[in-house]
Design an enzyme around this catalytic site. Structure first.
Site, PDB file in Angstrom:
ATOM      1  N   VAL A  41       0.835  -1.214   0.000  1.00 59.56           N
ATOM      2  CA  VAL A  41       0.000   0.000   0.000  1.00 59.56           C
ATOM      3  C   VAL A  41       0.867   1.262   0.000  1.00 59.56           C
ATOM      4  CG1 VAL A  41      -1.847   1.250   1.196  1.00 59.56           C
ATOM      5  CG2 VAL A  41      -1.868  -1.249   1.157  1.00 59.56           C
TER       6      VAL A  41
ATOM      7  N   GLY B   9      -5.397  -4.772  -2.473  1.00 60.74           N
ATOM      8  CA  GLY B   9      -4.474  -4.516  -3.587  1.00 60.74           C
ATOM      9  C   GLY B   9      -3.876  -3.118  -3.454  1.00 60.74           C
TER      10      GLY B   9
ATOM     11  N   VAL C  66      -6.139  20.101  -5.653  1.00 62.17           N
ATOM     12  CA  VAL C  66      -5.766  20.644  -4.340  1.00 62.17           C
ATOM     13  C   VAL C  66      -5.417  22.139  -4.455  1.00 62.17           C
ATOM     14  CG1 VAL C  66      -4.024  20.507  -2.504  1.00 62.17           C
ATOM     15  CG2 VAL C  66      -4.984  18.412  -3.454  1.00 62.17           C
TER      16      VAL C  66
ATOM     17  N   LYS D 193     -12.532  -4.763  10.498  1.00 52.21           N
ATOM     18  CA  LYS D 193     -13.196  -3.841   9.567  1.00 52.21           C
ATOM     19  C   LYS D 193     -14.648  -3.571   9.982  1.00 52.21           C
ATOM     20  CE  LYS D 193     -10.214  -5.070   5.678  1.00 52.21           C
ATOM     21  NZ  LYS D 193      -9.991  -6.109   4.669  1.00 52.21           N
TER      22      LYS D 193
ATOM     23  N   GLU E 209      -9.975   6.068   5.701  1.00 53.01           N
ATOM     24  CA  GLU E 209     -10.834   5.560   4.615  1.00 53.01           C
ATOM     25  C   GLU E 209     -10.326   4.222   4.076  1.00 53.01           C
ATOM     26  OE1 GLU E 209     -13.803   7.112   3.047  1.00 53.01           O
ATOM     27  OE2 GLU E 209     -13.749   4.982   2.598  1.00 53.01           O
TER      28      GLU E 209
ATOM     29  N   GLU F  74      -2.785 -10.396   4.193  1.00 47.55           N
ATOM     30  CA  GLU F  74      -2.037  -9.783   5.275  1.00 47.55           C
ATOM     31  C   GLU F  74      -0.665 -10.444   5.378  1.00 47.55           C
ATOM     32  OE1 GLU F  74      -3.450  -7.113   7.276  1.00 47.55           O
ATOM     33  OE2 GLU F  74      -4.533  -7.330   5.401  1.00 47.55           O
TER      34      GLU F  74
HETATM   35  N1  HSE Z   1      -5.873  -8.656   3.571  1.00 45.83           N
HETATM   36  C1  HSE Z   1      -6.892  -7.701   3.330  1.00 45.83           C
HETATM   37  C2  HSE Z   1      -7.964  -8.346   2.456  1.00 45.83           C
HETATM   38  C3  HSE Z   1      -6.304  -6.499   2.686  1.00 45.83           C
HETATM   39  O1  HSE Z   1      -7.673  -9.376   1.841  1.00 45.83           O
HETATM   40  O2  HSE Z   1      -9.080  -7.859   2.394  1.00 45.83           O
HETATM   41  C4  HSE Z   1      -7.230  -5.320   2.572  1.00 45.83           C
HETATM   42  O3  HSE Z   1      -7.627  -4.843   3.822  1.00 45.83           O
END
Ligand code: HSE
Length: 332
Positions: free
Chosen positions: A21, A306, A40, A209, A133, A194
């Site tokens: 990321v 991703g 911006v 989440k 976000e 992860e």
């Molecule tokens: N490992 C997480 C997924 C990455 O596969 O959703 C995104 O949060």
């Protein structure tokens, strides 16, 4: 009359953690530099990147430092992007950056779920922002729509497919007969999983989440340890075959709702009928349904993991903060 903006200003950001990321975010700032500057009002550039690994061959090598103090003590850096992950170093650096008067943007759901209340409080006290976000749903806009566009509603329930890795695995097993292990390896190669994919498979990632979504929607951060969760580790090719024959698909669904005045969050695999909107959510895609008392059901859909998709969400927060900085500088 509005004062003219000082065109010499530029928004300097730092990226902590140059993984999937973090590097996706860097690429976005380079590829979309011109359009971001237009939106911006001034350029937004990455000034420093903190990572302990060797990036001596990367085009951004001159920006890399191993020392977080180079960011913390740089008065020109106003926004810090935390893409380290985990809750130890990320917590320490985030807190220090906020206390140093810098806004922090993150994709780190573990940190938001565990320390979001405290970090948001520090941000308020220091008159900066802590935005996340990218912590839910990868590239899907969901936190800001919940906070803003759906703010008029009493939220009754939120449920969704919130983990891209397991959804990718389940889809590959169903459509191509891929083994669980091979499908997981593919998800890892694509940068979806992860660092420890156990968090994806056992439902921990989805639980964090839904915890964050329920906090945003209901205003209460429930204790993560109290979230009942069941992952997909014990789903067999036979279960998938049987589901197919029964005209259903297996999806790992996370849910948050009020039960007798209390917020209850859960994660569990479910047999979803083919007619359900979730049945079409395949591969790395995520979907989130929000039910509000006036709007009814609204569904958000898109890539749930991703580097590039998540970077899109990270940079939306950076741009929001950058626009505010520019607006204030105009008023000064
Ligand atoms: N490992 C997480 C997924 C990455 O596969 O959703 C995104 O949060």
């Amino acid at each position: 009359m509005r004062k003219k903006i000082d065109v010499s200003i530029m928004i300097n950001i730092a990226i902590l953690g140059f993984g999937i990321v973090g590097s996706g975010t860097y690429d976005l700032t380079v590829e979309n530099a011109a359009s971001i500057e237009k939106k911006v009002g001034v350029p937004v550039r990455v000034k420093k990147i903190v990572d302990i690994l060797d990036f001596s061959k990367h085009p951004a090598r001159d920006l890399i430092t191993k020392n977080f103090d180079d960011v913390k003590n740089d008065p020109e850096i106003s926004i810090v992007v935390e893409t380290i992950g985990g809750t130890r170093v990320a917590y320490e650096f985030t807190k220090a950056a906020l206390l140093a008067g810098k806004s922090v943007v993150t994709s780190n759901k573990a940190l938001v779920s565990e320390h979001g209340l405290e970090l948001t409080k520090i941000a308020k006290e220091k008159n900066v922002r802590y935005l996340f976000e990218a912590s839910v749903g990868g590239g899907i806009p969901i936190i800001r729509p919940l906070k803003q566009c759906l703010a008029a509603n009493e939220i009754e329930e939120i449920y969704g497919v919130l983990n891209g890795t397991t959804n990718y695995i389940l889809t590959k097993m169903r459509d191509e007969g891929t083994s669980f292990a091979d499908a997981l390896k593919q998800a890892q190669d694509k940068g979806y999983a992860e660092k420890d994919p156990a968090d994806d498979i056992n439902g921990a990632d989805a639980a964090r989440k839904i915890n964050i979504l329920s906090w945003v929607a209901f205003g209460e951060l429930v204790d993560y340890d109290k979230i009942e969760r069941r992952g997909v580790g014990d789903i067999t090719p036979n279960d998938i075959k049987k589901a197919k024959a029964d005209g259903v698909v297996i999806k790992m669904v996370a849910r948050a709702k009020r039960v007798d005045g209390k917020i209850v969050c859960s994660v569990a695999p479910q047999r979803v009928p083919l007619g359900s909107p979730f049945a079409l959510v395949d591969g790395v895609q995520n979907a989130i349904i929000v039910r509000g008392n006036f709007v009814g059901e609204v569904m958000f859909y898109g890539p749930g993991a991703g580097g590039r998709a998540t970077a899109s969400a990270v940079m939306s927060d950076v741009i929001e903060i950058a626009r505010n900085i520019v607006a204030h500088s105009k008023r000064a």
